[in-house]
Design a protein around this motif. Sequence first.
Motif: not given
Length: 156
Positions: A36-55
């Motif tokens: 399992i790979l855990v990604i914090r929501a704060t990382v998604l919000r601050t990681s740029g457009e590609d990660m936000q789109r993934l979220g």
Amino acid sequence: DGRRQIGDFYLAGDIFGLETGPAHRFAAEAVRDSVILVIRATVLRTSGEDMQRLGWEATRRELERAQEHVLLLGRKTACERVASFLKSLSDKSGGARVVDLPMGRQDMADYLGLTIETVSRMLSQLQSERIVSFCATRQFQVVNSESLARLADQAQ
């Protein structure tokens, strides 16, 4: 108290566990060895457009899964529920000749809102009608994909 609600079964590559608040309302249980790979929501919000789109895409898929499950529970007969479940697993396996059932009958019953006896009866019925065939307790193959699809797509 013995009651259990299974929201969905996730397979390799699926994103799950999206929570909207600070408290975790759901739990996950692995039925196979998993990484399992855990990604914090704060990382998604601050990681740029590609990660936000993934979220957002993961959130959209999660909503779609929840809507399909509500329809399954509210509008389908026991046989249609089991057929829908098997068709979904077959579709996710990419049309493999033999499809693994990583979960047991009780897990299937809890997910489908049925008793284990009803799930077993419906699996036997689908096998006797030559719609599916069980190679082992936790492996099946689709024998008649048209009939399985017709049963799965009823009441939608």
